[in-house]
Scaffold this motif. Structure first.
Motif, PDB file in Angstrom:
ATOM      1  N   VAL A  16     -27.176  25.014 -60.309  1.00 55.05           N
ATOM      2  CA  VAL A  16     -26.179  26.044 -60.645  1.00 55.05           C
ATOM      3  C   VAL A  16     -24.925  25.862 -59.779  1.00 55.05           C
ATOM      4  O   VAL A  16     -23.131  25.961 -61.070  1.00 55.05           O
ATOM      5  CB  VAL A  16     -27.096  27.483 -61.175  1.00 55.05           C
ATOM      6  N   LEU A  17     -24.839  26.322 -58.912  1.00 54.12           N
ATOM      7  CA  LEU A  17     -24.014  25.960 -57.560  1.00 54.12           C
ATOM      8  C   LEU A  17     -22.947  24.861 -57.992  1.00 54.12           C
ATOM      9  O   LEU A  17     -21.755  25.044 -57.720  1.00 54.12           O
ATOM     10  CB  LEU A  17     -24.312  26.124 -56.572  1.00 54.12           C
ATOM     11  N   LYS A  18     -23.926  23.827 -58.219  1.00 53.17           N
ATOM     12  CA  LYS A  18     -23.339  22.586 -58.376  1.00 53.17           C
ATOM     13  C   LYS A  18     -22.414  22.845 -59.661  1.00 53.17           C
ATOM     14  O   LYS A  18     -21.214  21.950 -59.685  1.00 53.17           O
ATOM     15  CB  LYS A  18     -24.181  20.836 -57.895  1.00 53.17           C
ATOM     16  N   LEU A  19     -22.714  23.149 -60.844  1.00 55.06           N
ATOM     17  CA  LEU A  19     -22.294  23.049 -62.354  1.00 55.06           C
ATOM     18  C   LEU A  19     -20.592  24.719 -61.605  1.00 55.06           C
ATOM     19  O   LEU A  19     -19.093  24.111 -62.472  1.00 55.06           O
ATOM     20  CB  LEU A  19     -22.533  24.489 -63.257  1.00 55.06           C
ATOM     21  N   THR A  20     -20.824  25.191 -60.390  1.00 56.83           N
ATOM     22  CA  THR A  20     -19.762  25.761 -60.631  1.00 56.83           C
ATOM     23  C   THR A  20     -18.502  25.527 -59.683  1.00 56.83           C
ATOM     24  O   THR A  20     -17.505  25.894 -59.643  1.00 56.83           O
ATOM     25  CB  THR A  20     -20.480  26.764 -59.721  1.00 56.83           C
ATOM     26  N   GLY A  21     -19.305  23.911 -59.327  1.00 58.12           N
ATOM     27  CA  GLY A  21     -17.683  23.029 -58.507  1.00 58.12           C
ATOM     28  C   GLY A  21     -16.924  22.990 -59.473  1.00 58.12           C
ATOM     29  O   GLY A  21     -15.920  22.225 -59.279  1.00 58.12           O
TER      30      GLY A  21
END
Length: 394
Positions: free
Chosen positions: A34-39
């Motif tokens: 999820v954190l990677k998606l927010t990038g």
């Protein structure tokens, strides 16, 4: 590359992996995804459309101490990134209607380990003066100033958190200053800050020199700049009760020496500065400091007080030292006000002067042209420097 539909299906599957009952290693991997998606902007937009995933993420933010710290930390960082995307604020707040109150409570919780992330997310959410800012002020009780109120209004609580050493020993709270700056866009918050009986402004002033964080300095200076739009308080701000000008000039002052006559014109704290005195290192903050002083010159009384305290001397030396074209331009504009003639009768208050639309448009065009010329000069200087650097001994 997965299609938007396939990506959405994957995101929905991840909801089950974010629950508290999931094995820690699986949960941590899901949060990292999820954190990677927010990038990316597309990733943030995708997540904003997944209400269930957002709600699962919000629950993880409140995970008990036994939860894996890495997963909780990454969940908070993902939220910070999501809140940095203005286009999805409405979707985010619709999916998480209690988010503003949740973030405020965690930002101000003295022992919450992720209070810094909560403050950063809240600062991102309230960057504009629209709905979230007004909603936060209403829900936090800006008007609740009576003795019967259960707690202090948000503005007072933010000032307390920012100015109390060790308020939260587990997390830096620098972004609370950004949040305060955002809130001060609204007249109600400015009025609260500027209430002489509360002494809130005076408590904030030392933070202009906070060496630990440019974010905190920027937020405090931004708050002061917003407050200076209230011209009826200028004489109080410039007077002995606050002495705002001294605090604004100190970061702009360097180690230069002045003659005895010039030294006498400066505030006492700005006289005989040590030879190792350094100016504010952040160009954006220097520019904001100058803009704040410019606002204080909006009235005739304010201009006199600013002129009488040797402001021109500090700006003269700053202009000779400054290399950033935008800061130099701001400095030149303020110097013109300080050495120029007074406005004609009826136009003494520059904040209340009504500029015709055609004149305002022309002034904006001139300002843009001036900035373009400064940029071209800077680029030419850089190119000339590169050419000189390329010349070696013959």
């Amino acid at each position: 590359m997965a299609s938007p539909l396939e990506a959405a299906e994957v995101a929905q599957e991840f909801v089950t992996f974010l629950t508290h009952g999931t094995p820690p290693d699986v949960q941590a991997e899901a949060v990292r995804f999820v954190l990677k998606l927010t990038g990316s902007e597309s990733g943030r937009s995708l997540l904003a459309s997944q209400k269930g995933l957002l709600q699962a993420l919000a629950k993880l933010l409140e995970a008990p101490p036994r939860a894996p710290a890495g997963a909780v930390r990454d969940a908070w960082r993902a939220l910070v990134n999501l809140c940095a995307e203005p286009s999805i604020h409405d979707s985010l707040l619709a999916a998480l209607p209690g988010l503003l109150v949740q973030l405020l409570a965690r930002s101000l919780a003295p022992n919450w380990p992720w209070a810094g992330e909560a403050a950063a997310a809240l600062a991102n959410l309230t960057r504009d003066s629209g709905g979230p800012v007004r909603e936060l002020l209403e829900e936090s009780g800006l008007e609740s100033t009576s003795e019967e109120a259960n707690q202090e209004p948000i503005v007072a609580r933010l000032v307390t958190a920012l100015t109390t050493p060790g308020y939260n020993p587990h997390a830096p709270l620098h972004y609370l200053a950004s949040l305060l700056s955002n809130l001060s866009q609204l007249p109600g918050a400015r009025a609260f800050l500027l209430d002489p009986n509360r002494c809130l402004i005076q408590r904030l002033l030392p933070l202009i020199h906070c060496r630990d964080s440019a974010v905190r300095r920027m937020g405090v200076v931004g708050t002061l700049r917003n407050c200076c739009f209230e011209h009826r308080f200028h004489e109080w701000l410039l007077g002995p009760q606050v002495e705002l000008l001294t605090f604004l000039l100190m970061p702009l002052a360097g180690p230069e020496e002045f003659s005895e006559d010039e030294m006498d014109r400066l505030p006492v704290d700005l006289q005989y500065l040590p030879p190792d005195k350094e100016r504010e290192s952040d160009a954006d903050i220097r520019k904001m400091l100058i803009e704040t002083i410019m606002l204080l010159t909006a009235t005739a009384a304010g201009r006199k007080l600013v002129k009488d305290q040797g402001t021109y001397l500090v700006l003269r030396e700053l202009h000779g030292w400054e290399r950033d074209p935008n800061v130099r331009l701001a400095c030149e504009k303020l110097i013109q006000v300080l050495i120029g003639d007074e406005p004609e009768a009826g136009m003494e208050n520059l904040l209340e002067v009504s500029v015709p639309p055609d004149v305002e448009q022309r002034l904006q065009q001139l300002d843009q042209q001036e900035q373009q010329e400064l940029q071209q000069e800077q680029e030419a200087a850089v190119q000339a420097s590169h050419k000189l650097d390329s010349l070696g001994p013959s």
